[in-house]
Motif scaffolding. Structure first.
Motif, PDB file in Angstrom:
ATOM      1  N   GLU A 210      -4.368  14.045  20.047  1.00  0.00           N
ATOM      2  CA  GLU A 210      -4.348  15.440  20.452  1.00  0.00           C
ATOM      3  C   GLU A 210      -5.892  14.848  22.452  1.00  0.00           C
ATOM      4  O   GLU A 210      -6.641  14.390  22.014  1.00  0.00           O
ATOM      5  CB  GLU A 210      -5.003  16.478  20.483  1.00  0.00           C
ATOM      6  CG  GLU A 210      -4.709  16.989  19.449  1.00  0.00           C
ATOM      7  CD  GLU A 210      -5.188  17.841  18.250  1.00  0.00           C
ATOM      8  OE1 GLU A 210      -3.758  17.965  17.032  1.00  0.00           O
ATOM      9  OE2 GLU A 210      -5.639  18.500  18.425  1.00  0.00           O
ATOM     10  N   VAL A 211      -5.275  15.515  23.361  1.00  0.00           N
ATOM     11  CA  VAL A 211      -6.120  15.101  24.331  1.00  0.00           C
ATOM     12  C   VAL A 211      -6.444  16.676  24.573  1.00  0.00           C
ATOM     13  O   VAL A 211      -5.854  17.056  25.535  1.00  0.00           O
ATOM     14  CB  VAL A 211      -5.358  14.844  25.300  1.00  0.00           C
ATOM     15  CG1 VAL A 211      -6.370  14.295  26.844  1.00  0.00           C
ATOM     16  CG2 VAL A 211      -5.164  12.823  24.936  1.00  0.00           C
ATOM     17  N   VAL A 212      -7.576  16.785  25.258  1.00  0.00           N
ATOM     18  CA  VAL A 212      -8.522  17.815  26.028  1.00  0.00           C
ATOM     19  C   VAL A 212      -9.339  17.466  27.595  1.00  0.00           C
ATOM     20  O   VAL A 212      -9.876  16.689  27.264  1.00  0.00           O
ATOM     21  CB  VAL A 212      -9.202  18.418  24.845  1.00  0.00           C
ATOM     22  CG1 VAL A 212     -10.330  19.677  26.060  1.00  0.00           C
ATOM     23  CG2 VAL A 212      -8.853  19.187  23.418  1.00  0.00           C
ATOM     24  N   LYS A 213      -8.742  18.208  28.558  1.00  0.00           N
ATOM     25  CA  LYS A 213      -9.581  17.808  29.294  1.00  0.00           C
ATOM     26  C   LYS A 213     -10.519  18.627  30.160  1.00  0.00           C
ATOM     27  O   LYS A 213      -9.929  19.950  30.130  1.00  0.00           O
ATOM     28  CB  LYS A 213      -8.087  17.819  30.864  1.00  0.00           C
ATOM     29  CG  LYS A 213      -7.075  16.470  30.065  1.00  0.00           C
ATOM     30  CD  LYS A 213      -5.934  16.037  30.879  1.00  0.00           C
ATOM     31  CE  LYS A 213      -5.406  15.359  30.477  1.00  0.00           C
ATOM     32  NZ  LYS A 213      -3.365  15.070  31.594  1.00  0.00           N
ATOM     33  N   GLY A 214     -11.257  18.214  30.344  1.00  0.00           N
ATOM     34  CA  GLY A 214     -12.491  19.318  30.397  1.00  0.00           C
ATOM     35  C   GLY A 214     -13.455  19.586  29.724  1.00  0.00           C
ATOM     36  O   GLY A 214     -13.370  18.706  28.991  1.00  0.00           O
ATOM     37  N   PRO A 215     -14.720  20.009  29.961  1.00  0.00           N
ATOM     38  CA  PRO A 215     -15.772  19.706  29.296  1.00  0.00           C
ATOM     39  C   PRO A 215     -15.538  20.734  27.462  1.00  0.00           C
ATOM     40  O   PRO A 215     -15.362  22.137  28.111  1.00  0.00           O
ATOM     41  CB  PRO A 215     -16.853  20.013  30.387  1.00  0.00           C
ATOM     42  CG  PRO A 215     -16.793  20.529  31.372  1.00  0.00           C
ATOM     43  CD  PRO A 215     -15.296  20.367  31.261  1.00  0.00           C
ATOM     44  N   ALA A 216     -16.075  20.173  26.991  1.00  0.00           N
ATOM     45  CA  ALA A 216     -16.063  20.489  25.683  1.00  0.00           C
ATOM     46  C   ALA A 216     -17.113  20.222  24.891  1.00  0.00           C
ATOM     47  O   ALA A 216     -17.073  20.083  23.345  1.00  0.00           O
ATOM     48  CB  ALA A 216     -15.348  19.688  24.420  1.00  0.00           C
ATOM     49  N   ASN A 499     -19.291  24.608  30.458  1.00  0.00           N
ATOM     50  CA  ASN A 499     -20.465  23.607  31.038  1.00  0.00           C
ATOM     51  C   ASN A 499     -20.986  22.504  30.088  1.00  0.00           C
ATOM     52  O   ASN A 499     -20.149  22.174  29.014  1.00  0.00           O
ATOM     53  CB  ASN A 499     -22.062  23.816  30.735  1.00  0.00           C
ATOM     54  CG  ASN A 499     -23.007  23.804  30.964  1.00  0.00           C
ATOM     55  OD1 ASN A 499     -24.023  23.043  30.490  1.00  0.00           O
ATOM     56  ND2 ASN A 499     -23.514  23.194  32.067  1.00  0.00           N
ATOM     57  N   GLY A 500     -20.093  21.011  30.863  1.00  0.00           N
ATOM     58  CA  GLY A 500     -20.943  19.546  29.848  1.00  0.00           C
ATOM     59  C   GLY A 500     -22.156  19.392  30.296  1.00  0.00           C
ATOM     60  O   GLY A 500     -22.307  19.336  31.355  1.00  0.00           O
ATOM     61  N   SER A 531     -22.931  19.454  33.962  1.00  0.00           N
ATOM     62  CA  SER A 531     -21.323  20.075  35.069  1.00  0.00           C
ATOM     63  C   SER A 531     -20.874  21.567  34.886  1.00  0.00           C
ATOM     64  O   SER A 531     -20.934  21.727  33.996  1.00  0.00           O
ATOM     65  CB  SER A 531     -20.237  18.820  34.316  1.00  0.00           C
ATOM     66  OG  SER A 531     -19.370  19.055  33.653  1.00  0.00           O
ATOM     67  N   TRP A 532     -20.211  21.484  35.376  1.00  0.00           N
ATOM     68  CA  TRP A 532     -19.411  22.749  35.082  1.00  0.00           C
ATOM     69  C   TRP A 532     -17.805  22.717  36.090  1.00  0.00           C
ATOM     70  O   TRP A 532     -17.845  21.999  36.763  1.00  0.00           O
ATOM     71  CB  TRP A 532     -20.456  24.277  36.210  1.00  0.00           C
ATOM     72  CG  TRP A 532     -21.543  24.381  35.892  1.00  0.00           C
ATOM     73  CD1 TRP A 532     -22.980  24.041  36.554  1.00  0.00           C
ATOM     74  CD2 TRP A 532     -22.082  25.407  34.393  1.00  0.00           C
ATOM     75  NE1 TRP A 532     -24.149  24.670  35.575  1.00  0.00           N
ATOM     76  CE2 TRP A 532     -23.097  25.460  34.758  1.00  0.00           C
ATOM     77  CE3 TRP A 532     -20.990  26.695  33.530  1.00  0.00           C
ATOM     78  CZ2 TRP A 532     -23.759  26.062  34.186  1.00  0.00           C
ATOM     79  CZ3 TRP A 532     -21.887  27.062  33.582  1.00  0.00           C
ATOM     80  CH2 TRP A 532     -22.969  27.456  33.456  1.00  0.00           C
ATOM     81  N   ASN A 533     -17.037  23.776  34.832  1.00  0.00           N
ATOM     82  CA  ASN A 533     -15.704  23.338  35.520  1.00  0.00           C
ATOM     83  C   ASN A 533     -15.047  24.073  35.050  1.00  0.00           C
ATOM     84  O   ASN A 533     -15.794  25.690  34.457  1.00  0.00           O
ATOM     85  CB  ASN A 533     -15.426  22.268  33.883  1.00  0.00           C
ATOM     86  CG  ASN A 533     -13.701  22.038  33.768  1.00  0.00           C
ATOM     87  OD1 ASN A 533     -13.007  22.940  33.160  1.00  0.00           O
ATOM     88  ND2 ASN A 533     -13.320  20.938  34.831  1.00  0.00           N
ATOM     89  N   GLY A 534     -14.171  24.041  35.894  1.00  0.00           N
ATOM     90  CA  GLY A 534     -12.561  25.229  36.063  1.00  0.00           C
ATOM     91  C   GLY A 534     -12.160  25.122  35.863  1.00  0.00           C
ATOM     92  O   GLY A 534     -11.659  24.198  36.180  1.00  0.00           O
TER      93      GLY A 534
END
Length: 769
Positions: A210-216, A499-500, A531-534
């Motif tokens: 499983e791949v999750v892209k973006g801050p977790a 946020n990450g 980092s801040w991600n959308g």
């Protein structure tokens, strides 16, 4: 009976038989899924007659001119197990409805856990999760999942050194330190995890990735800034009794996966897997007197246990040990030169162990205790420079799941301890560089997540996490996710913001700092990156004629502060590490397409366009080793009657900026467009056996094409013939002199594998009973 009567009777019987044989019928019906929905583009075939049809967008199909008799019908559809049934055709019209009830690999109903830390269907997850099954990776067999990820859209294995061939995983242009690697949901928390966390896992034991892209970071803490990769191993109850997969290549590589399942008493079941990889063939096709590919000898043992408990409470334990001996360097290097300055070589001995597990507490509420711990010992030399490092990490997590009305609550407390020691300035005392001072980092945390089901079409996810680093103090990471789906669930929209953060440990992450070519300078105490991600994600399923089409599109934007930058540009003899005084941006769009034709042709393709850069003192600087565009594809077709499958896989990458040593460096500052393409044939032999073979790197592409050289000063790896100016910079000599470009030895100019075209052949076996 007279002869005439016998002849007449025979003629009548023959005519009657011919009449029966010549009679045909039409079989009609409707194909539905596990939720009762209509399934278009399902294939309905009678293999013995070589006759087939496809269902339309409403699930209706029609098989015409089917001779009277008993036949076996086979029904298949993307995302469902193949359905077979026997039918007798004895009148003009037969109605046969089929419900495909068992969703499998590519279905939206498959279970995922990475997005929310609990099992749920992929369709219902408010966090977009990409799922790649073991079948996907078999279309291009490789010795490790590090290499296998080259065919995943937006994910690229990046080699960081031309000599030792170590690397990391880039997700959407962000380097390996921003990617968290988990096994069965437990973090293998280590800067080297994207190298050693993805090597040596027997592929026969892996259920999916499983791949999750973006801050977790809200759920998983530090390192999960760019995304995460979760390797889900098979539950022992679902695994074959015995499995084996062995292949070799024309370059001399040999990879072996072996696994066995066994009972230990009545309540314990175990999976034991072994992976062995060996490559001992020195090849120098680019004629720089250095090995094109590092030589390796690796063995890994993986063992997983599950225990039966009252009320089906969870209890599992797993462990892995990996040993690797790898080296690359000048073609005449031998062990006797290890650590010396006569013949250049980079030799790495790695010992790594991991232990992780899950235990559900004997309570009415669902409360899980999970833990992971690992130890990593590295004994390396880079030319004459030794690098000795020890790292031990312990991680514990207690989570409580609670459902009340429309709210699914998840609360957890975590604790992570990291011990790190090496023989570099990273662990030297600030007041006395000759005094060693190992680091002890403690990171307790608390997180809360609320998944709110507003109605059957709308879902909201809210989460927040608080960590307190013994080095950096308090860190807060919130996130919000929203999901909408249409009534028929063929359209899904997801919005996310979060946020990450990352706590840095440079030396376990950057092998370029250890090659012996550059000194490493820390300008200041490194602060944690944030980092801040959308992210916007849209999934659509539809039909074009009888062809099924699935589209998965995303747009992402990440803004970094305190980003830790490895500065290769200021001084060719040094690498400066410091927090960015400005800001950094990672943004782009991606599209995945999943297409199935009624004939059985399957196409999986994806593309990502991105722009990754930093802004400092008003100046824009493109990030090194980050492509502007990438594409991947996996095209497969199965000849069912022959049991033969052909797979054509590949990737393509756009230009990326590369580190040059000086203004006179003749190598390209930007890489060209390049592509790796492969083809494979797989033949099923029955009784669990199959054989496969093909060609890798069909275009025979290697990065030295178009460049005068890849490794700078390969003829003088210890810089013995380099003259220096008063500022410590290499002096350029005349064109006929020993150093016309004013360079020093440096193997960090690398953006693709040096391995050219090669053939491969292998065999697999699975025994379930």
């Amino acid at each position: 009976m007279s002869k005439l009567k016998i002849v007449v009777l025979l003629v009548c019987c023959t005519l009657k038989g011919l009449l029966v044989i010549s009679q045909t019928a039409t079989i009609t019906g409707k194909i539905t899924g596990s939720d009762g929905g209509q399934l278009g583009a399902a294939t309905i075939t009678i293999l013995k007659l070589k006759k087939g049809a496809a269902s339309d967008s409403t699930g209706i199909f029609k098989l015409e001119q089917v001779p009277f008799g008993a036949w076996q019908i086979e029904v298949s559809h993307l995302g469902y197990k193949t359905y077979r049934t026997n039918i007798t055709v004895d009148h003009n019209e037969i109605i046969q409805d089929v419900a495909l009830m068992q969703a499998t690999d590519n279905s939206l109903n498959e279970v995922v856990i990475s997005g929310t830390m609990k099992e749920m269907s992929k369709l219902e997850s408010p966090v977009p999760v990409e799922v790649y099954t073991s079948r996907f990776f078999k279309s291009n067999p490789v010795p490790s999942f590090f290499d296998a990820l080259q065919n995943v859209n937006g994910v690229r294995p990046q080699l960081n050194c031309n000599v030792c061939n170590t690397g990391d995983i880039h997700i959407n242009g962000l380097e390996g330190p921003y990617t968290m690697v988990l096994i069965d949901g437990m973090p293998i928390v280590s800067g080297l995890s994207t190298v050693y966390g993805l090597s040596g896992i027997p592929q026969s034991l892996v259920e999916r990735i499983e791949v999750v892209k973006g801050p977790a970071s809200t759920l998983y803490g530090s390192e999960a800034v760019g995304g995460l990769i979760n390797i889900i191993t098979k539950k022992p109850g679902n695994a074959p009794l015995v499995s084996a997969d062995v292949f070799g290549t024309s370059w001399g590589e040999v990879n072996t996966d072996l696994a066995v399942k066994f009972n230990a008493g009545k309540k314990a079941l175990s999976l034991l897997g072994v992976n062995y990889f060996n490559y001992r063939n020195k090849i120098d096709n680019n004629h720089d007197n250095f090995t094109d590919v590092t030589l390796q000898n690796r063995i890994s043992v993986f063992n997983k246990w599950t225990f039966q408990r009252a009320e089906n409470r969870e209890f599992s334990l797993a462990g892995r040990y990996i040993y690797e001996d790898r080296w690359g360097g000048e073609m005449n290097w031998a062990r006797k030169y290890r650590g010396g300055d006569e013949v250049y070589g980079e030799s790495i001995y790695t010992n790594r162990w991991e232990l992780f597990g899950t235990y559900q507490l004997p309570m009415k509420e669902k409360v899980l205790f999970q833990f992971s711990t690992n130890g990593h010992n590295q004994n390396s030399v880079y030319g004459a420079i030794p690098f000795m490092a020890d790292q031990y990490i312990g991680f514990g997590q207690l989570t409580w799941f609670k459902t009340t009305g429309h709210n699914d609550l998840l609360t957890g407390i975590t604790y992570r301890y990291t011990f790190y020691d090496d023989n570099t300035s990273a662990t030297a005392d600030k007041n006395d560089v000759n005094l060693n001072k190992p680091s002890h980092t403690r990171l307790p945390g608390l997180f809360v997540q609320d998944e709110i089901t507003l109605n059957s079409q709308n879902k909201l996810l809210l989460g927040i996490r608080y960590d307190h680093s013994s080095v950096h103090g308090s860190i807060l990471t919130p996130r919000i996710n929203y999901k909408w789906n249409s009534v028929n669930k063929k359209n899904v929209l997801r919005l996310s913001a979060g946020n990450g953060y990352r706590v840095a440990n440079v030396f376990t992450e950057d092998h370029a700092a250890l090659t012996g070519a550059r000194d490493v300078i820390f300008k200041d105490d490194l602060k944690p990156e944030t980092s801040w991600n959308g992210n916007i994600n849209f999934v659509k399923k539809f039909y074009i004629g009888n062809a099924f089409v699935g589209l998965d599109a995303s747009a992402f934007y990440t803004y970094f502060t305190n980003k830790i930058i490895a500065d290769y540009d200021t001084d060719p003899n040094k690498i400066f590490y410091d927090n960015l005084k400005g800001y950094a941006i990672s943004q782009g769009v991606s599209l995945n397409a999943d297409i199935l034709f009624p004939c059985g042709l399957k196409i999986l393709a994806g593309a990502t366009a991105m722009d990754v850069y930093r802004k400092e003192e008003g100046k824009r600087i493109d990030q090194l080793f980050t492509e502007k565009f990438s594409g991947v594809w996996n095209i497969g077709y199965t000849f069912k009657r022959m049991g033969l499958t052909i797979d054509y896989t590949g990737n393509v990458y756009g230009p990326m900026r590369l580190p040059l040593l000086s203004e006179t460096d003749p190598r390209r500052e930007w890489s060209p467009w390049w592509s790796i393409q492969n083809i494979q044939l797989t033949k099923k032999l029955g009784h669990g056996f199959e054989i496969y073979g093909g060609v890798k790197n069909l275009l025979n592409w290697t990065p030295n094409k178009g460049n005068p050289f890849i490794i700078a000063r390969a003829n003088d790896p210890f810089d013995k013939n380099v003259d220096w100016d008063a500022n410590g910079r290499a002096i350029a000599t005349d064109p006929m002199g020993p150093n016309p470009f004013g360079l020093t030895f440096d193997p960090s100019y690398v953006y693709g594998p040096n391995q050219g075209i090669r053939g491969f052949v292998g065999a697999r076996f699975n025994l379930y009973k």
